[in-house]
Design a protein around this motif. Sequence first.
Motif, short mmCIF file in Angstrom:
data_model
loop_
_atom_site.label_atom_id
_atom_site.label_comp_id
_atom_site.label_asym_id
_atom_site.label_seq_id
_atom_site.Cartn_x
_atom_site.Cartn_y
_atom_site.Cartn_z
N PHE A 222 0.83 -1.20 0.00
CA PHE A 222 0.00 0.00 0.00
C PHE A 222 0.86 1.25 0.00
CE2 PHE A 222 -3.43 -2.77 2.06
CZ PHE A 222 -3.99 -3.04 0.82
N ALA A 223 2.04 1.16 0.61
CA ALA A 223 2.93 2.30 0.59
C ALA A 223 3.38 2.60 -0.84
CB ALA A 223 4.15 2.03 1.46
N GLU A 224 3.60 1.54 -1.59
CA GLU A 224 4.08 1.73 -2.96
C GLU A 224 2.98 2.11 -3.92
OE1 GLU A 224 6.04 -1.83 -4.17
OE2 GLU A 224 7.39 -1.79 -2.43
N ARG A 225 1.87 1.41 -3.83
CA ARG A 225 0.85 1.54 -4.86
C ARG A 225 -0.40 2.29 -4.39
NH1 ARG A 225 3.61 -1.47 -7.64
NH2 ARG A 225 3.44 -3.60 -8.39
N GLY A 226 -0.44 2.66 -3.14
CA GLY A 226 -1.64 3.30 -2.64
C GLY A 226 -2.69 2.26 -2.28
N ALA A 227 -3.77 2.73 -1.68
CA ALA A 227 -4.77 1.82 -1.14
C ALA A 227 -5.53 1.06 -2.22
CB ALA A 227 -5.75 2.58 -0.26
N SER A 228 -5.34 1.45 -3.47
CA SER A 228 -6.08 0.75 -4.51
C SER A 228 -5.31 -0.49 -4.99
CB SER A 228 -6.35 1.68 -5.70
OG SER A 228 -5.14 1.93 -6.38
N ALA A 229 -4.16 -0.74 -4.42
CA ALA A 229 -3.45 -1.96 -4.76
C ALA A 229 -4.33 -3.16 -4.41
CB ALA A 229 -2.13 -2.04 -4.01
N SER A 230 -4.12 -4.26 -5.09
CA SER A 230 -5.02 -5.39 -4.88
C SER A 230 -4.60 -6.26 -3.70
CB SER A 230 -5.10 -6.24 -6.14
OG SER A 230 -4.03 -7.15 -6.18
N THR A 231 -5.59 -6.80 -3.09
CA THR A 231 -5.35 -7.68 -1.96
C THR A 231 -4.49 -8.87 -2.37
OG1 THR A 231 -7.59 -7.10 -1.31
CG2 THR A 231 -6.51 -8.80 -0.03
N GLU A 232 -4.69 -9.29 -3.59
CA GLU A 232 -3.94 -10.44 -4.08
C GLU A 232 -2.44 -10.14 -4.07
OE1 GLU A 232 -5.59 -14.10 -5.97
OE2 GLU A 232 -6.35 -12.22 -6.79
N GLU A 233 -2.09 -8.91 -4.39
CA GLU A 233 -0.67 -8.58 -4.37
C GLU A 233 -0.13 -8.64 -2.94
OE1 GLU A 233 0.54 -5.42 -6.78
OE2 GLU A 233 2.59 -5.45 -6.02
N VAL A 234 -0.93 -8.21 -2.02
CA VAL A 234 -0.51 -8.29 -0.62
C VAL A 234 -0.25 -9.75 -0.25
CG1 VAL A 234 -1.21 -7.94 1.76
CG2 VAL A 234 -1.73 -6.20 0.04
N ALA A 235 -1.19 -10.59 -0.63
CA ALA A 235 -1.03 -12.01 -0.31
C ALA A 235 0.26 -12.56 -0.92
CB ALA A 235 -2.24 -12.79 -0.83
N ALA A 236 0.47 -12.23 -2.18
CA ALA A 236 1.66 -12.72 -2.87
C ALA A 236 2.92 -12.24 -2.14
CB ALA A 236 1.66 -12.23 -4.31
N ARG A 237 2.95 -10.97 -1.83
CA ARG A 237 4.13 -10.42 -1.18
C ARG A 237 4.35 -11.08 0.19
NH1 ARG A 237 6.63 -4.93 -1.99
NH2 ARG A 237 5.10 -4.81 -3.67
N ALA A 238 3.26 -11.44 0.83
CA ALA A 238 3.38 -12.05 2.15
C ALA A 238 3.70 -13.54 2.05
CB ALA A 238 2.08 -11.85 2.93
N GLY A 239 3.57 -14.06 0.85
CA GLY A 239 3.84 -15.47 0.68
C GLY A 239 2.75 -16.38 1.23
N VAL A 240 1.54 -15.85 1.28
CA VAL A 240 0.42 -16.68 1.72
C VAL A 240 -0.65 -16.67 0.62
CG1 VAL A 240 0.84 -16.11 4.13
CG2 VAL A 240 -0.84 -14.80 2.81
N ALA A 241 -1.65 -17.49 0.78
CA ALA A 241 -2.73 -17.52 -0.20
C ALA A 241 -3.75 -16.44 0.16
CB ALA A 241 -3.40 -18.88 -0.22
N ILE A 242 -4.50 -16.05 -0.83
CA ILE A 242 -5.46 -14.95 -0.64
C ILE A 242 -6.45 -15.25 0.49
CG2 ILE A 242 -6.96 -15.89 -2.44
CD1 ILE A 242 -6.43 -12.17 -1.71
N GLY A 243 -6.83 -16.50 0.58
CA GLY A 243 -7.78 -16.88 1.62
C GLY A 243 -7.26 -16.60 3.03
N THR A 244 -5.99 -16.73 3.18
CA THR A 244 -5.38 -16.49 4.49
C THR A 244 -5.49 -15.01 4.87
OG1 THR A 244 -3.85 -18.27 4.04
CG2 THR A 244 -3.30 -16.81 5.86
N VAL A 245 -5.33 -14.17 3.89
CA VAL A 245 -5.47 -12.74 4.17
C VAL A 245 -6.88 -12.45 4.68
CG1 VAL A 245 -5.45 -10.43 3.20
CG2 VAL A 245 -3.74 -12.10 2.46
N PHE A 246 -7.85 -13.04 4.01
CA PHE A 246 -9.23 -12.76 4.39
C PHE A 246 -9.64 -13.43 5.69
CE2 PHE A 246 -9.44 -10.89 0.28
CZ PHE A 246 -10.39 -9.89 0.44
N ARG A 247 -8.93 -14.47 6.03
CA ARG A 247 -9.23 -15.09 7.32
C ARG A 247 -8.78 -14.15 8.45
NH1 ARG A 247 -9.91 -19.53 10.70
NH2 ARG A 247 -11.14 -20.44 9.06
#
Lengths: 182, 182, 182, 182
Positions: B23-48
């Motif tokens: 979000f620092a790089e891309r602003g709040a419109s960055a996708s959740t999926e990118e966050v998941a990828a960067r964190a090395g987890v699956a998208i479902g984990t983020v939403f959990r």
Amino acid sequence: MAQLRADARRNRERILAAAEEVFAERGASASTEEVAARAGVAIGTVFRHFPAKDDLIAAILKALLARLVSEAGELAASGDPETALFAFFTRVVEAAAARRTVAELLTGGGADLRLGGALRALDEPLGTLLRRAQEAGAVREDVRLEEVTALLAAASQAALLAGWTPELQDRTLEIIFRGCRP
Amino acid sequence: MAQLRADARRNRERILAAAEEVFAERGASASTEEVAARAGVAIGTVFRHFPAKDDLIAAILKALLARLVSEAGELAASGDPETALFAFFTRVVEAAAARRTVAELLTGGGADLRLGGALRALDEPLGTLLRRAQEAGAVREDVRLEEVTALLAAASQAALLAGWTPELQDRTLEIIFRGCRP
Amino acid sequence: MAQLRADARRNRERILAAAEEVFAERGASASTEEVAARAGVAIGTVFRHFPAKDDLIAAILKALLARLVSEAGELAASGDPETALFAFFTRVVEAAAARRTVAELLTGGGADLRLGGALRALDEPLGTLLRRAQEAGAVREDVRLEEVTALLAAASQAALLAGWTPELQDRTLEIIFRGCRP
Amino acid sequence: MAQLRADARRNRERILAAAEEVFAERGASASTEEVAARAGVAIGTVFRHFPAKDDLIAAILKALLARLVSEAGELAASGDPETALFAFFTRVVEAAAARRTVAELLTGGGADLRLGGALRALDEPLGTLLRRAQEAGAVREDVRLEEVTALLAAASQAALLAGWTPELQDRTLEIIFRGCRP
DNA sequence: GATGAATGAGAGTTCATTCAT
DNA sequence: GATGAATGAACTCTCATTCAT
């Protein structure tokens, strides 16, 4: 644009007005469809007048900046050099307070709408007002255009804050102005 | 949150860290999926861990504010009252300069992330610093917390401007600080 | 692609099958939405597997060409050199007759799917078959790969004509083959 | 069509000419608006003359076929029976090479533009040329109109291939012609 | 708890066609 | 008849969120 049919010109203006409202309320991420609805036209009409959403946003911003530039020109021509800069500053912040888009676009918008593209249009009139104010001894010599612009952008953003009131605006700007005075 | 399994707690933190980066790089419109990828987890984990994207953003902001509040506390406890307020102010602006999200969210984000919800957390430490500065005679008596907060938000936004540099930051903040001094 | 989950792989194949059908019937301008419907998945699923429509079309074409190339290889390996080329030629035309997409894409499709990109994949096996046929004395020495490919594309297109029947196909290809013989 | 006002007739022809150009360059998926622009008329005028885009395309095709039919008639009347068929065949392929639309429409376009509707117009003149050629002993007796038409359509499509050159055209058609000769 | 495939509403954009001027 | 602005359905593609594995 000068040769548009009457109905087309009418629609163009309704779209611009609607867009200004919608983007002011919801920010630039509001949907083009909502703009169309608010303007009472079909979505295709919006795209006929503004081939892409960015063009619509740019048109709004351009119109607003033109208004501000012209106000600055008037102040430079006829106003009191000691107060003209601050009066203009206040005027811009007030305009921003009424429009989410403005402040948003100053930093966020499409690539070419950033500071370099948008606020730069204010550079010349702002520069003139600053120089006059410094010549009149109302602003310190070491204040440069760059920081005035930054403060202007900053205050414009702040104007969107939840608790922003005319009174808070006065008190906040007064601090900035005081910091500029000798 | 206290009873999380070790791996869950680890994931939660990796997600937060990744989100702050993204979000620092891309602003709040960055996708959740990118966050998941960067964190090395699956998208479902983020939403959990964060039932909605806004929760994730709020969590970042909350963490950042907590850090700032603690820094403010330290400054209040051990710093020179005459300079602590301005030092903290500068610190916040620097933090914002490094993160698109922060400034964006101060005004933009979900309704409850606005000034009322976010910056309010700084009210107490900021109030303390202000009071101390005034008692030490470093800040005018008629400056209130409200406008300090507004200026802080304003400067934080400005920090995202295209041409923002450390030098411009110094000059800009100096004007604000000068406006606060007696 | 090898590590897809079972359900994902199943869907991927259903989408490919549906796409082959739909594009075969309606041509490449058929909508992705129809492919999704035919495959019994939501539109998003199609785009997850094939990020853009062109990717889907390319995948179909690639699969078909792979099948044809492998058939050509078998014919080259085990078939009678005197007839293998013509057998393969016939085989390709038959495949085209069943699929609008094939012929369309040989000439029309996305930029990189034209002759240079698509039919080129057949160059090698076709070249081999042609050389063998010429060595066996079944094809004139002055017939080059280029015109064989052109005739192949031509006949593939013709296979889509309204009145095309197996019998007409035989008579038409026979003329072409006769023209190739010494 | 006989009672059109002079300006209307002029417009009709300019639209047809523009459409032939545009569709030749961009294929049948080019926009009607571009045709209008190229013709120097407003979009409404195009639709007044051709109630639907397909009508416009059909009109182009019809005009082209009419020209070809008349050329065939001339060849049948005055040409050498031994070569007239092949000369005409070549002529058609060349016409197709210059126009994406032609070949496209032979197979692709609206249902009623397919072989049954379009190429059928060439049946009669082509039949005559074929009969003459057979009587002159230049074409085998067992070659029927049907496959000549199919080969004609096929070669017309092939003419759009990326690598198509006059030389390739000669070599390709020569194979077809050789296959037709006794 | 974690995974990641599936979902589907919604966004921007295009274009054949209609109809007021 | 000509004009060209308006229409709106259709299309491709994105992404927050859900849920079977």
